[in-house]
Design a protein around this motif. Structure first.
Motif, mmCIF file in Angstrom:
data_model
loop_
_atom_site.group_PDB
_atom_site.id
_atom_site.type_symbol
_atom_site.label_atom_id
_atom_site.label_comp_id
_atom_site.label_asym_id
_atom_site.label_seq_id
_atom_site.Cartn_x
_atom_site.Cartn_y
_atom_site.Cartn_z
ATOM 1 N N ALA A 103 0.853 -1.188 0.000
ATOM 2 C CA ALA A 103 0.000 0.000 0.000
ATOM 3 C C ALA A 103 0.888 1.238 0.000
ATOM 4 O O ALA A 103 1.966 1.246 0.596
ATOM 5 C CB ALA A 103 -0.910 -0.011 1.221
ATOM 6 N N SER A 104 0.434 2.272 -0.685
ATOM 7 C CA SER A 104 1.214 3.504 -0.773
ATOM 8 C C SER A 104 0.266 4.672 -1.013
ATOM 9 O O SER A 104 -0.365 4.743 -2.069
ATOM 10 C CB SER A 104 2.221 3.405 -1.923
ATOM 11 N N GLY A 105 0.169 5.561 -0.030
ATOM 12 C CA GLY A 105 -0.706 6.716 -0.189
ATOM 13 C C GLY A 105 -2.153 6.277 -0.389
ATOM 14 O O GLY A 105 -2.704 5.560 0.424
ATOM 15 N N GLN A 106 -2.739 6.672 -1.502
ATOM 16 C CA GLN A 106 -4.129 6.323 -1.817
ATOM 17 C C GLN A 106 -4.252 4.928 -2.422
ATOM 18 O O GLN A 106 -5.344 4.401 -2.531
ATOM 19 C CB GLN A 106 -4.731 7.346 -2.793
ATOM 20 N N LEU A 107 -3.138 4.335 -2.850
ATOM 21 C CA LEU A 107 -3.187 3.032 -3.500
ATOM 22 C C LEU A 107 -3.168 1.903 -2.473
ATOM 23 O O LEU A 107 -2.341 1.898 -1.562
ATOM 24 C CB LEU A 107 -2.009 2.858 -4.458
ATOM 25 N N PRO A 108 -4.067 0.915 -2.622
ATOM 26 C CA PRO A 108 -4.072 -0.212 -1.688
ATOM 27 C C PRO A 108 -2.973 -1.213 -2.016
ATOM 28 O O PRO A 108 -2.361 -1.155 -3.086
ATOM 29 C CB PRO A 108 -5.444 -0.847 -1.956
ATOM 30 N N ASP A 133 -8.835 -4.196 0.444
ATOM 31 C CA ASP A 133 -9.626 -3.168 1.114
ATOM 32 C C ASP A 133 -10.257 -3.829 2.336
ATOM 33 O O ASP A 133 -11.368 -4.362 2.258
ATOM 34 C CB ASP A 133 -10.696 -2.611 0.181
ATOM 35 N N ARG A 170 -6.177 8.939 -13.439
ATOM 36 C CA ARG A 170 -4.992 8.080 -13.405
ATOM 37 C C ARG A 170 -4.192 8.159 -14.692
ATOM 38 O O ARG A 170 -3.057 7.714 -14.739
ATOM 39 C CB ARG A 170 -5.393 6.635 -13.141
#
Length: 126
Positions: free
Chosen positions: A36-41, A55, A92
């Protein structure tokens, strides 16, 4: 113009369980995983075309479709042709499209000439 479905992205609550299930039961071994990184799961890709996105708070049915990843022979031509169909580019990138009904599609350029044709030549039920 030709294309093939390269992956289906699914939202799951327990990514580790799904990685084990698809690997041990179906032989769809892990090809790539990113934390996971920032908004990305946290995400994982299997050989065989699954992308799993974790999620833990998701309460809908497991495996909610996130998007379709489709490899094409000519990405620029596909994106140009799609404009006439009322699609919307997503933040994106220009190769991420939302169809009028809400389905999201990632248009990917084949990485080497002939890759789409080779994939389409495989007839798994033959």
């Amino acid at each position: 113009m030709r294309a093939y479905l390269e992956h289906v992205a699914l939202k799951v609550a327990d990514i580790d369980w799904h990685i084990r299930f698809f690997g041990e039961v179906l032989g769809m071994t892990l090809r790539e995983e990113i934390p996971a990184s920032g908004q990305l799961p946290r995400q994982a890709w299997t050989l065989g075309g699954l992308q799993l996105a974790e999620d833990p708070d998701f309460t809908g049915s497991e495996g909610r479709l996130m998007h379709l990843g489709i490899f094409v022979e000519d990405q620029a031509a596909v994106l140009e042709a799609a404009k006439a169909w009322g699609v919307t580019a997503l933040p994106r990138g220009p190769n991420w499209l939302r169809l009028p009904g809400g389905l999201e599609v990632e248009i990917l350029q084949e990485e080497r000439p002939g890759a789409v044709a080779a994939a389409l030549a495989v007839i798994p039920r033959a």
